[in-house]
Design a protein around this motif. Sequence first.
Motif, PDB file in Angstrom:
ATOM      1  N   ASN A  37      -1.455  -6.301  -0.565  1.00 28.72           N
ATOM      2  CA  ASN A  37      -1.198  -4.922  -0.963  1.00 28.72           C
ATOM      3  C   ASN A  37      -1.111  -4.911  -2.486  1.00 28.72           C
ATOM      4  O   ASN A  37      -0.090  -5.284  -3.063  1.00 28.72           O
ATOM      5  N   THR A  38      -2.176  -4.488  -3.137  1.00 26.87           N
ATOM      6  CA  THR A  38      -2.236  -4.568  -4.599  1.00 26.87           C
ATOM      7  C   THR A  38      -1.301  -3.577  -5.275  1.00 26.87           C
ATOM      8  O   THR A  38      -1.082  -3.668  -6.491  1.00 26.87           O
ATOM      9  N   ASN A  39      -0.723  -2.653  -4.518  1.00 23.82           N
ATOM     10  CA  ASN A  39       0.192  -1.676  -5.102  1.00 23.82           C
ATOM     11  C   ASN A  39       1.649  -2.106  -5.008  1.00 23.82           C
ATOM     12  O   ASN A  39       2.541  -1.366  -5.434  1.00 23.82           O
ATOM     13  N   PRO A  90       0.572   9.161   4.449  1.00 22.57           N
ATOM     14  CA  PRO A  90      -0.289   8.079   3.938  1.00 22.57           C
ATOM     15  C   PRO A  90       0.488   6.772   3.773  1.00 22.57           C
ATOM     16  O   PRO A  90       1.624   6.757   3.306  1.00 22.57           O
ATOM     17  N   LEU A  91      -0.143   5.670   4.197  1.00 22.40           N
ATOM     18  CA  LEU A  91       0.426   4.335   4.040  1.00 22.40           C
ATOM     19  C   LEU A  91      -0.552   3.467   3.261  1.00 22.40           C
ATOM     20  O   LEU A  91      -1.756   3.742   3.227  1.00 22.40           O
ATOM     21  N   ALA A  92      -0.015   2.429   2.648  1.00 24.14           N
ATOM     22  CA  ALA A  92      -0.881   1.518   1.901  1.00 24.14           C
ATOM     23  C   ALA A  92      -1.849   0.827   2.846  1.00 24.14           C
ATOM     24  O   ALA A  92      -1.473   0.407   3.948  1.00 24.14           O
ATOM     25  N   LYS A  96       3.483  -7.571  -2.003  1.00 26.33           N
ATOM     26  CA  LYS A  96       2.082  -7.765  -2.355  1.00 26.33           C
ATOM     27  C   LYS A  96       1.412  -8.721  -1.383  1.00 26.33           C
ATOM     28  O   LYS A  96       0.297  -8.462  -0.908  1.00 26.33           O
ATOM     29  N   ASP A  97       2.057  -9.861  -1.104  1.00 26.72           N
ATOM     30  CA  ASP A  97       1.521 -10.844  -0.171  1.00 26.72           C
ATOM     31  C   ASP A  97       2.543 -11.088   0.935  1.00 26.72           C
ATOM     32  O   ASP A  97       3.730 -11.289   0.649  1.00 26.72           O
ATOM     33  N   VAL A  98       2.078 -11.086   2.172  1.00 26.68           N
ATOM     34  CA  VAL A  98       2.906 -11.524   3.298  1.00 26.68           C
ATOM     35  C   VAL A  98       2.106 -12.563   4.076  1.00 26.68           C
ATOM     36  O   VAL A  98       1.042 -12.247   4.630  1.00 26.68           O
TER      37      VAL A  98
END
Length: 242
Positions: free
Chosen positions: A176-178, A148-150, A203-205
Amino acid sequence: EMRRDWLQARGIKYLFVIPPDKHSVYPEYLPDWLKDSGATSKVQHLVDYLKAHSTVEVLDLRPALIEAKQQRVTYLQTDTHWNQFGGFVAYRALMQALARQMPGLEPLPLDTYEWKPKPSPAGDLNRLKNTTDSAIEPHRLEAIPLKPLAELEKVYDPVRLPQKGIKDIWPFFTLNTNASGRAMVFHDSFACSWYLLLGQHFKDVFYIWQYEWNRQLIEREKPDVVIDEMLERYVNQQDPAV
């Protein structure tokens, strides 16, 4: 160095990444009339100089891709770009370089994916030949996650990011909120293979498909790191003062 210093004054880290042209990884496939002279390339001169005389973090991806080709083909046959496996190898080297500045980062392991052939229409080299044949690209791969990936949300925000020109190259960011932290990538088409990868760690890219910096955007979004990705054949054409 100007870019690094500008970022450093704002508490932002910097990495300059150079993907190699395909012939730098596979010189054995050049025709006899176009054999490698054996002279040091201009990119190698630049990398050697920076490592000897500068503290700018520069990542030359040639060694990683040359090593990886012993395991699996890393570039498309009918296209100038690397394939999905080559992009993944480059991502791993990128994350390892970032970890030297940002301890705690660790790339996804090599066994994250199963690589399945995904034959597709021929790529940009076929178009450059101005041919209308129905050639097939034999080295395109599909990456099947084995763990599993985000799940990343791809966000186009015309308020935060200017949107002009072709929609396919509009600036966007992955969410990515995690995860935590922010990265910003100024890039060309080679970084497209990282869209689903870098966001596993931040989280942000932000992805900005251009070499010129948007300094107002950097100051507003305050990323933890800015990554310049520039293909080997374009390094010599860009004005470093821009």
